[in-house]
Design an enzyme around this catalytic site. Sequence first.
Site, PDB file in Angstrom:
ATOM      1  N   CYS A 146       0.803  -1.236   0.000  1.00 45.63           N
ATOM      2  CA  CYS A 146       0.000   0.000   0.000  1.00 45.63           C
ATOM      3  C   CYS A 146       0.834   1.284   0.000  1.00 45.63           C
ATOM      4  O   CYS A 146       0.423   2.283  -0.583  1.00 45.63           O
ATOM      5  CB  CYS A 146      -0.961  -0.006   1.179  1.00 45.63           C
ATOM      6  SG  CYS A 146      -0.220  -0.517   2.728  1.00 45.63           S
ATOM      7  N   HIS A 239      -1.890   6.959   3.681  1.00 48.93           N
ATOM      8  CA  HIS A 239      -0.449   6.943   3.907  1.00 48.93           C
ATOM      9  C   HIS A 239       0.145   8.241   3.328  1.00 48.93           C
ATOM     10  O   HIS A 239      -0.045   8.549   2.142  1.00 48.93           O
ATOM     11  CB  HIS A 239       0.204   5.750   3.204  1.00 48.93           C
ATOM     12  CG  HIS A 239      -0.146   4.417   3.822  1.00 48.93           C
ATOM     13  ND1 HIS A 239      -0.813   4.276   5.016  1.00 48.93           N
ATOM     14  CD2 HIS A 239       0.116   3.155   3.389  1.00 48.93           C
ATOM     15  CE1 HIS A 239      -0.942   2.989   5.304  1.00 48.93           C
ATOM     16  NE2 HIS A 239      -0.406   2.285   4.321  1.00 48.93           N
TER      17      HIS A 239
HETATM   18  P1  NAP Z   1      -6.811  -8.578   8.110  1.00 53.21           P
HETATM   19  O1  NAP Z   1      -7.731  -7.443   8.414  1.00 53.21           O
HETATM   20  O2  NAP Z   1      -6.059  -9.186   9.214  1.00 53.21           O
HETATM   21  O3  NAP Z   1      -7.655  -9.731   7.337  1.00 53.21           O
HETATM   22  C1  NAP Z   1      -7.113 -10.974   7.036  1.00 53.21           C
HETATM   23  C2  NAP Z   1      -8.132 -11.889   6.364  1.00 53.21           C
HETATM   24  O4  NAP Z   1      -7.509 -13.173   6.169  1.00 53.21           O
HETATM   25  C3  NAP Z   1      -9.404 -12.135   7.178  1.00 53.21           C
HETATM   26  O5  NAP Z   1     -10.503 -12.252   6.319  1.00 53.21           O
HETATM   27  C4  NAP Z   1      -9.127 -13.499   7.835  1.00 53.21           C
HETATM   28  O6  NAP Z   1     -10.317 -14.232   8.101  1.00 53.21           O
HETATM   29  C5  NAP Z   1      -8.357 -14.185   6.724  1.00 53.21           C
HETATM   30  N1  NAP Z   1      -7.551 -15.275   7.272  1.00 53.21           N
HETATM   31  C6  NAP Z   1      -6.667 -15.235   8.302  1.00 53.21           C
HETATM   32  N2  NAP Z   1      -6.160 -16.479   8.530  1.00 53.21           N
HETATM   33  C7  NAP Z   1      -6.735 -17.306   7.631  1.00 53.21           C
HETATM   34  C8  NAP Z   1      -6.627 -18.694   7.349  1.00 53.21           C
HETATM   35  N3  NAP Z   1      -5.817 -19.501   8.060  1.00 53.21           N
HETATM   36  N4  NAP Z   1      -7.372 -19.205   6.333  1.00 53.21           N
HETATM   37  C9  NAP Z   1      -8.192 -18.430   5.602  1.00 53.21           C
HETATM   38  N5  NAP Z   1      -8.353 -17.097   5.829  1.00 53.21           N
HETATM   39  C10 NAP Z   1      -7.626 -16.537   6.820  1.00 53.21           C
HETATM   40  O7  NAP Z   1      -5.702  -8.117   7.041  1.00 53.21           O
HETATM   41  P2  NAP Z   1      -5.780  -6.947   5.918  1.00 53.21           P
HETATM   42  O8  NAP Z   1      -5.232  -5.684   6.431  1.00 53.21           O
HETATM   43  O9  NAP Z   1      -7.123  -6.979   5.301  1.00 53.21           O
HETATM   44  O10 NAP Z   1      -4.690  -7.464   4.881  1.00 53.21           O
HETATM   45  C11 NAP Z   1      -4.936  -8.564   4.019  1.00 53.21           C
HETATM   46  C12 NAP Z   1      -3.742  -8.730   3.089  1.00 53.21           C
HETATM   47  O11 NAP Z   1      -3.609  -7.573   2.254  1.00 53.21           O
HETATM   48  C13 NAP Z   1      -2.418  -8.871   3.844  1.00 53.21           C
HETATM   49  O12 NAP Z   1      -1.606  -9.780   3.168  1.00 53.21           O
HETATM   50  C14 NAP Z   1      -1.846  -7.464   3.814  1.00 53.21           C
HETATM   51  O13 NAP Z   1      -0.467  -7.435   3.927  1.00 53.21           O
HETATM   52  C15 NAP Z   1      -2.323  -6.987   2.457  1.00 53.21           C
HETATM   53  N6  NAP Z   1      -2.496  -5.523   2.314  1.00 53.21           N
HETATM   54  C16 NAP Z   1      -3.148  -4.793   3.244  1.00 53.21           C
HETATM   55  C17 NAP Z   1      -3.321  -3.428   3.056  1.00 53.21           C
HETATM   56  C18 NAP Z   1      -4.039  -2.549   4.046  1.00 53.21           C
HETATM   57  O14 NAP Z   1      -4.010  -1.316   3.865  1.00 53.21           O
HETATM   58  N7  NAP Z   1      -4.683  -3.086   5.070  1.00 53.21           N
HETATM   59  C19 NAP Z   1      -2.851  -2.822   1.891  1.00 53.21           C
HETATM   60  C20 NAP Z   1      -2.207  -3.607   0.944  1.00 53.21           C
HETATM   61  C21 NAP Z   1      -2.042  -4.945   1.157  1.00 53.21           C
HETATM   62  P3  NAP Z   1     -10.980 -14.309   9.595  1.00 53.21           P
HETATM   63  O15 NAP Z   1     -11.683 -13.004   9.818  1.00 53.21           O
HETATM   64  O16 NAP Z   1     -11.910 -15.453   9.462  1.00 53.21           O
HETATM   65  O17 NAP Z   1      -9.856 -14.534  10.551  1.00 53.21           O
END
Ligand code: NAP
Length: 346
Positions: A146, A239
């Site tokens: 991001c 950001h």
């Molecule tokens: P998050 O809020 O922690 O969400 C993670 C998701 O993954 C949830 O839906 C969770 O489901 C699922 N998950 C976790 N463990 C799992 C498993 N063992 N099997 C299947 N599903 C599972 O994270 P996020 O911020 O959305 O980020 C998601 C990805 O995008 C990451 O790789 C991050 O680095 C990337 N990213 C994030 C951003 C940002 O601004 N946030 C920007 C760019 C990229 P449950 O709810 O069921 O646990």
Amino acid sequence: MSQKIPVAVLGATGSVGQRFIQLLENHPWFEVKEVAASERSAGKPYKEAVNWVQSTPIPESVKNLTVKNCEPGLESKVTFSGLDSSIAGEVETAFASKGYAVISNSKNHRMDKDVPLLVPEINPDHLQLVKYQKYNGGLIVTNPNCSTIGMVLALKPLADAFGLELVNVVTMQGLSGAGYPGVSSLDIIDNVIPFIGGEEPKMESEPLKILGEFDPTGIKNIDIKISAQCNRVGVIDGHTECVQVKLKKKASIEEVKKAWINFSAEPQKLKLPFAPENPIYYFEEEKYPQPRIHRNLDKGMAVATGRLREDKLFDYKFIVLSHNTIRGAAGGAILCGELMKAKGII
Ligand code: NAP
């Protein structure tokens, strides 16, 4: 009228997953038909599994969908992934190997030789890499980190017009970038955390591939050096980055501003639904850009630049701001999906 493409959101309950659900409501080309997450959520109706923190209600068409496990077997052949990086790598490989198209926000496949690290305005030609993937009809395309996306959008017109040599960046990154529930309030209120795990190496390496040249054997990185320092601050979304650049060719302040303001690329030409009208806006006001005021600029898909001035160490310094879960994640990935549809890849 052609039918919409059914899509599944993997990691649909997370910070990025929720943004996908929100942004895909009424999308002209894609329709969310399935949602999947971890075993903790699977089997529940989406509205019960998710802790919805978006400013619009959960779309009617999604709120009662039963959350599925993240396993191939879903009916939708196009998947948007917002999976936690601890499992994204293997899950996305499994889906692609079973013929699914995976458009991912996670870091795991970004640097794979045959995987495009795509910013549609910058390197649409890198999509050719999918022809060389060995996924049995499936494919993986990734979206950058991001904080990288905002910076590379501001760097691209400068690289094209003047050439780049050195980049130094210091970030002030919003809390939603840490996922949900993210950083505890007692850690971030009245505070700045001068460390975000893994972020600096990503900011220093991903732009080299994104700004690199297509080659069937793998992208040839651009030859520049980048130094990054990343900080977490008490802003919910957005950001902000202080960037310094050394250019290869001399350019005036007015020429740099013109390069940004006139920048327009393939998504704008193709009029993709999520393409911002202008990828880059320049603000003359000294106190701009600011996350609370500018993060939603042009649907949250544009970057805001400002405070361009000469620098005693490099040539120029400036501020760039972008929305981390829209342009920097879900919105950026949807734009990738739109470009892939426009090119007949999905
Ligand atoms: P998050 O809020 O922690 O969400 C993670 C998701 O993954 C949830 O839906 C969770 O489901 C699922 N998950 C976790 N463990 C799992 C498993 N063992 N099997 C299947 N599903 C599972 O994270 P996020 O911020 O959305 O980020 C998601 C990805 O995008 C990451 O790789 C991050 O680095 C990337 N990213 C994030 C951003 C940002 O601004 N946030 C920007 C760019 C990229 P449950 O709810 O069921 O646990």
